[in-house]
Design an enzyme around this catalytic site. Structure first.
Site, PDB file in Angstrom:
ATOM      1  N   LYS A  81       0.708  -1.383   0.290  1.00 38.92           N
ATOM      2  CA  LYS A  81      -0.265  -0.260   0.108  1.00 38.92           C
ATOM      3  C   LYS A  81       0.781   1.432  -0.146  1.00 38.92           C
ATOM      4  CE  LYS A  81      -3.876  -2.266   1.991  1.00 38.92           C
ATOM      5  NZ  LYS A  81      -5.171  -2.153   3.408  1.00 38.92           N
ATOM      6  N   ASP A  84      -9.758   2.385   1.665  1.00 40.35           N
ATOM      7  CA  ASP A  84      -9.453   2.256   3.531  1.00 40.35           C
ATOM      8  C   ASP A  84     -10.466   2.294   4.316  1.00 40.35           C
ATOM      9  OD1 ASP A  84      -8.269  -0.444   2.678  1.00 40.35           O
ATOM     10  OD2 ASP A  84      -6.571  -0.053   2.934  1.00 40.35           O
TER      11      ASP A  84
END
Length: 291
Positions: free
Chosen positions: A82, A118
């Site tokens: 990420k 997220d």
């Protein structure tokens, strides 16, 4: 239809995927494909599990380039990429810039655009699963790609002070500085003693990979768990991590990673397709898949 967005390829065909390490049991493909079918799309979603690709093992940059060249509409990105994926992108959305991590890449008009779904995914799951929970002082374990999104989601949900622990103190310090820049001096601090810190917190979030199938175990000492606190885990395979089992046994209120997984997928689906996703339908599909 979401305004001013047309997915690459024909309106009826979407090709997407998930890049990560140890993701063979991910429910994300089934969720996306079922929602695509419900919207009349030909939707194909593939896994790029770097534990199973190679040799040689491909880099995140190689995978992003290959997906773009093969006509993918976008990619979801999970542990441990990420942060690393960001250097391979052309542009970051406003929320990805604010969070400092990317879990969704959209290929659009020759550009690679990074987003973070997220943040909203965790925040929405927290609001629904731990409604009414006191969270003024919270301990976050893990300052990597998932941790940074969780940190900002927690602050948005009313946390007054966030204590951050990571085995890499520099990562923890970087996250604390970012949180303080956005929320004010003193809103976050680094801790290297999670047992002591946990005694003064309302809740604890695990944003490390410890507890996944490939990395079993507890991310914190058992002594950190008290009946009066809530405990959340971002992991969803397995659904019941060792941390959640231990927390339930102590009497803690708990939140697993399922909600975050569903809600981040809702936003990612919308980014890939330009269509609104049905969160309840995607949640039901997630639950149908079983353990």
């Amino acid at each position: 239809m979401i305004a001013d967005f047309q997915p690459l390829g024909t309106p009826q065909t979407i090709l997407a995927g998930l890049v990560g390490s140890g993701i063979a049991r991910s429910r994300t493909p089934a969720m996306h494909e079922a929602e695509g079918a419900a919207n009349g799309l030909r939707y194909v979603y593939r896994l790029f599990d770097t534990d199973r690709i190679g040799p040689p093992r491909l880099s995140i940059g190689d995978i992003v380039s290959s997906a773009e060249n093969c006509g993918f509409s976008g990619l979801n990105v999970t542990y441990p990429y990420k942060l690393a994926v960001m250097e391979h992108l052309d542009h970051l959305s406003e929320n990805a810039q604010a969070v400092g991590a990317v879990n969704t890449v959209v290929f659009r008009e020759g550009k690679r655009i990074g987003h973070n779904t997220d943040h909203w995914g965790f925040a929405e799951s927290f609001r629904q699963t731990l409604s009414g929970a006191t969270a003024s002082r919270t301990l976050l374990v893990g300052a990597g790609g998932a941790g940074v999104a969780v940190a900002f989601a927690l602050m948005d949900n009313g946390v007054e002070h966030l204590s951050v622990y990571d085995k890499d103190p520099e990562k923890a310090q970087a996250l604390v500085q970012a949180v303080c820049r956005q929320n004010g001096a003193g809103s976050a601090s680094v801790t290297d003693d999670i047992e002591t810190t946990s005694r003064a917190t309302d809740g604890l979030v695990n944003a490390t990979p410890v507890g996944m199938d490939k990395l079993p175990g507890l991310p914190v000492p058992h002594a950190c768990l008290r009946p009066s606190m809530w405990v959340a885990d971002v992991i969803y395979f397995p659904m019941e991590t060792e941390l959640l089992k231990a927390a339930r046994a102590v009497g803690c209120r708990v939140m697993g990673g399922a909600g975050m997984a569903v809600y981040q997928a809702v936003r990612a689906f919308e980014l890939f397709t330009g269509l609104s996703a049905d969160a309840d339908r995607m949640s039901s599909r997630f639950a149908e898949l079983g353990e």
